[in-house]
Design a protein around this motif. Structure first.
Motif, PDB file in Angstrom:
ATOM      1  N   UNK A  14       0.830  -1.210   0.000  1.00  0.00           N
ATOM      2  CA  UNK A  14       0.000   0.000   0.000  1.00  0.00           C
ATOM      3  C   UNK A  14       0.867   1.263   0.000  1.00  0.00           C
ATOM      4  N   UNK A  15       0.182   2.405  -0.075  1.00  0.00           N
ATOM      5  CA  UNK A  15       0.931   3.664  -0.226  1.00  0.00           C
ATOM      6  C   UNK A  15       1.760   3.984   1.008  1.00  0.00           C
ATOM      7  N   UNK A  16       1.269   3.600   2.174  1.00  0.00           N
ATOM      8  CA  UNK A  16       2.042   3.869   3.390  1.00  0.00           C
ATOM      9  C   UNK A  16       3.367   3.095   3.354  1.00  0.00           C
ATOM     10  N   UNK A  17       3.278   1.846   2.870  1.00  0.00           N
ATOM     11  CA  UNK A  17       4.495   1.023   2.764  1.00  0.00           C
ATOM     12  C   UNK A  17       5.485   1.632   1.770  1.00  0.00           C
ATOM     13  N   UNK A  18       4.971   2.049   0.610  1.00  0.00           N
ATOM     14  CA  UNK A  18       5.836   2.675  -0.396  1.00  0.00           C
ATOM     15  C   UNK A  18       6.475   3.950   0.163  1.00  0.00           C
ATOM     16  N   UNK A  19       5.693   4.714   0.911  1.00  0.00           N
ATOM     17  CA  UNK A  19       6.230   5.957   1.484  1.00  0.00           C
ATOM     18  C   UNK A  19       7.385   5.629   2.459  1.00  0.00           C
ATOM     19  N   UNK A  20       7.202   4.577   3.230  1.00  0.00           N
ATOM     20  CA  UNK A  20       8.245   4.176   4.181  1.00  0.00           C
ATOM     21  C   UNK A  20       9.517   3.742   3.434  1.00  0.00           C
ATOM     22  N   UNK A  21       9.328   2.900   2.421  1.00  0.00           N
ATOM     23  CA  UNK A  21      10.491   2.415   1.659  1.00  0.00           C
ATOM     24  C   UNK A  21      11.175   3.577   0.931  1.00  0.00           C
ATOM     25  N   UNK A  22      10.379   4.483   0.373  1.00  0.00           N
ATOM     26  CA  UNK A  22      10.946   5.641  -0.332  1.00  0.00           C
ATOM     27  C   UNK A  22      11.757   6.507   0.633  1.00  0.00           C
ATOM     28  N   UNK A  23      11.293   6.622   1.853  1.00  0.00           N
ATOM     29  CA  UNK A  23      12.021   7.414   2.839  1.00  0.00           C
ATOM     30  C   UNK A  23      13.354   6.740   3.178  1.00  0.00           C
ATOM     31  N   UNK A  24      13.349   5.405   3.292  1.00  0.00           N
ATOM     32  CA  UNK A  24      14.615   4.684   3.524  1.00  0.00           C
ATOM     33  C   UNK A  24      15.588   4.909   2.373  1.00  0.00           C
TER      34      UNK A  24
END
Lengths: 489, 101
Positions: free
Chosen positions: B2-12
């Protein structure tokens, strides 16, 4: 276009001056590359200076190197001092490396001429050159089709007669697949055989530099120049070099070929299959024995590769941070005032602007499979399956000297055909990925084209450091499949 | 994914994505992750991982790598050459935004 060996001999004997060869190459690039877009940069002044130096060396009576006066184009992921190196990305637009890659230094020492830098998928991530930030390269056989990738520009430079040889890099098939798609010879050496120093890194446990050439002997000669241990690359092998050129004339009689049934499964184009089976029959007629072999983990190569390669890429591409080289984008406004936020905002803005969609996909996938909670399930799991893929080949090579199979499951596909579906693009690499994961030498040599005239490549995979066996077999395939001259006029 | 997961990975990964990119990439990467999950089904008990083909798991190349070169000083990249490609340089160094108060 003359072969590598013919060009070098004509310069050595004095039949042709290196400057004439350089001028002919430049004229040919001028004539053909407007339509094909194989080159991102033509290093005209450097090329002519190199050619004059070769001619002067000969005039002084000095011995010439094995590639005297031979144009060898460079994939634009290879650093050449002072010449723009983009790796197909906006991230490196305008960057000029302050040093030569080891392979470039070796080409210079062999008196080769370097006409310029060739197009590729952005950071070598792709199978069609369509992810290049500078637009796709077209296949000279049919300009509506891809030349393959990621080293598509280097393949086309050779296929369209702009350079008798070129260098590419191969992480999961990026030399072999474009060689097959354009009807030239492409060789990925054993992992570690050629120094990677000065190659813009994609996936360091897989990346390997190798040659394209119009013929097998040309590829062998370029390999003999670029191969060897390099103290600047901790993974480069100390093993002695073999006589690669002599291998091109050796007899194939008695060599044992393994045909893996997994490579002739669903998804293989029937015209490609007919051509490959014909080439194997011809080798059998030349005195090879042919037997079936099993490589049962082949079907997991795509999943294994896309976990491992993206994980390594996410780490390698962390270096593009807007600080030491390449693009830097200053964020418009930094709302968050906490410590370090201005720096992170600059990183984010730079990396969002500098990387294209395929590179972002792979960085995100690679970061995900390495992230807390997923590392064991994806990354470590893929490394274990990589061991099983290696063991498949070790078991096969107990009984055979080479594995022979198609390089790609289809002839060159149309530009745009796979760009909307990343997974279908990844699946087009299914036959080249296993040898990459196992670190084995693998070569693509043209065999009979399809009835509609599209090129087909036979892939030959051999034991570690047995490039010689692959070259011997490829030379026999070449002898039984005279080259067409289409697309080379 | 989901988008929250993508946002987390993108931040990493220090990637700043637009809303459109977040949505598209969540769907595309979700499909690839679903595909690579086929590896789950393979029995890898007692199989050692391969990080590198020149090491471990019975590699025939292991004896052919020499990871360390002799510890002898040699000229490296000249200071000016090293800074020549920097988007911003100042006072003989790379210039970065303020990151400590």
């Amino acid at each position: 276009m003359d072969t590598v060996v013919a060009v070098a001999e004509s310069v050595r004997k004095g039949d042709k001056r290196a400057v004439e060869i350089a001028e002919t190459a430049l004229a040919r690039i001028e004539q053909r590359d407007r339509d094909l877009h194989a080159f991102l940069a033509v290093a005209k002044d450097e090329l002519l200076a190199q050619a004059r130096a070769v001619d002067e060396k000969r005039a002084r009576g000095e011995a010439l190197g094995p590639l005297a006066g031979v144009p060898v184009a460079l994939k634009d992921a290879l650093c050449m001092r002072g010449v723009p190196t983009t790796s197909g990305s906006k991230m490196l637009e305008g960057w000029r490396p302050p040093y030569d890659a080891t392979v470039v230094a070796k080409l210079r020492a062999a008196d080769a001429l370097i006409p310029g830098k060739t197009n590729l998928d952005e950071f070598a991530m792709g199978s069609s050159t369509e992810s290049s930030a500078y637009g796709p390269t077209k296949n000279p056989v049919d300009p509506e089709r891809t030349p393959g990738g990621s080293s598509g520009g280097s393949a086309v430079a050779v296929a369209a007669g702009m350079s008798p040889a070129s260098l590419g890099s191969d992480t999961g098939g990026s030399i072999r697949q474009p060689a097959a798609f354009t009807g030239v010879v492409g060789l990925k050496p054993t992992y570690g055989r050629v120094s990677r120093f000065g190659l813009v890194a994609f996936a360091s446990s897989l990346d390997q530099i190798g040659p394209f050439a119009t013929d097998v002997r040309g590829a062998a000669r370029v390999l003999s120049v670029i191969a060897g241990h390099d103290p600047k690359d901790m993974t480069s092998l100390t093993a002695e070099l073999h006589d690669y050129e002599a291998a091109c004339g050796a007899s194939v009689r008695g060599l044992r070929l393994g045909v893996p049934e997994e490579y002739f499964a669903e998804g293989l184009d029937p015209d490609v299959e007919a051509s490959i089976r014909g080439a194997i029959k011809a080798l059998e007629a030349d005195g090879c024995s042919v037997r079936p072999v099993r490589l049962p983990h082949t079907r997991h190569a795509v999943a294994t590769y896309y976990v491992i390669a993206t994980a390594e890429a996410s780490s390698n591409l962390a270096r593009f941070d807007g600080v030491r080289y390449g693009l830097r984008v200053e964020p418009k406004a930094v709302s968050d005032q906490s410590q370090g936020s201005a720096l992170r905002a600059m990183y984010g803005a730079t990396r969002d602007a500098g990387f294209g969609p395929e590179v972002k996909r792979r960085i995100l996938l690679g970061t995900f499979v390495l992230s807390a909670g997923y590392y064991d399930a994806y990354y470590l799991k893929a490394q274990k399956v990589r061991t099983l893929i290696r063991r498949d080949f070790e078991a096969a090579f107990a009984d055979v000297d080479a594995v022979v199979c198609p390089t790609a499951p289809t002839p060159p596909f149309k530009l745009g055909e796979k760009t909307s579906d990343p997974l279908s693009m990844y699946l087009s690499d299914v036959y080249t990925l296993p040898a990459s994961l196992a670190g084995l030498p693998a070569l693509s040599v043209p065999c009979a084209p399809t009835p509609s005239g599209l090129p087909v490549g036979l892939q030959i995979v051999t034991r570690p450091l047995a490039e010689t066996t692959a070259l011997t077999l490829a030379a026999a395939v070449e002898a039984s499949h005279p080259r067409r001259d289409e697309g080379r006029r | 994914m989901d988008r929250a997961q993508i946002r987390h990975v993108a931040s990493l990964a220090e990637l700043e994505l637009t809303d459109d990119e977040e949505e598209r990439l969540a769907a595309e990467i979700g499909r690839v992750v679903a595909y690579v999950s086929e590896l789950d089904a393979i029995d890898t008990s007692d199989v050692p991982p391969t990080a590198h083909v020149t090491a471990g798991a019975g590699s025939s190349l292991e004896a052919l790598v020499s990871p360390l070169r002799p510890d002898e000083p040699e000229p490296g990249l000249a200071h000016d050459d090293a800074l020549a490609g920097a988007p911003r340089a100042a006072h003989g160094g790379f210039s970065v935004p303020t990151f400590v108060e």
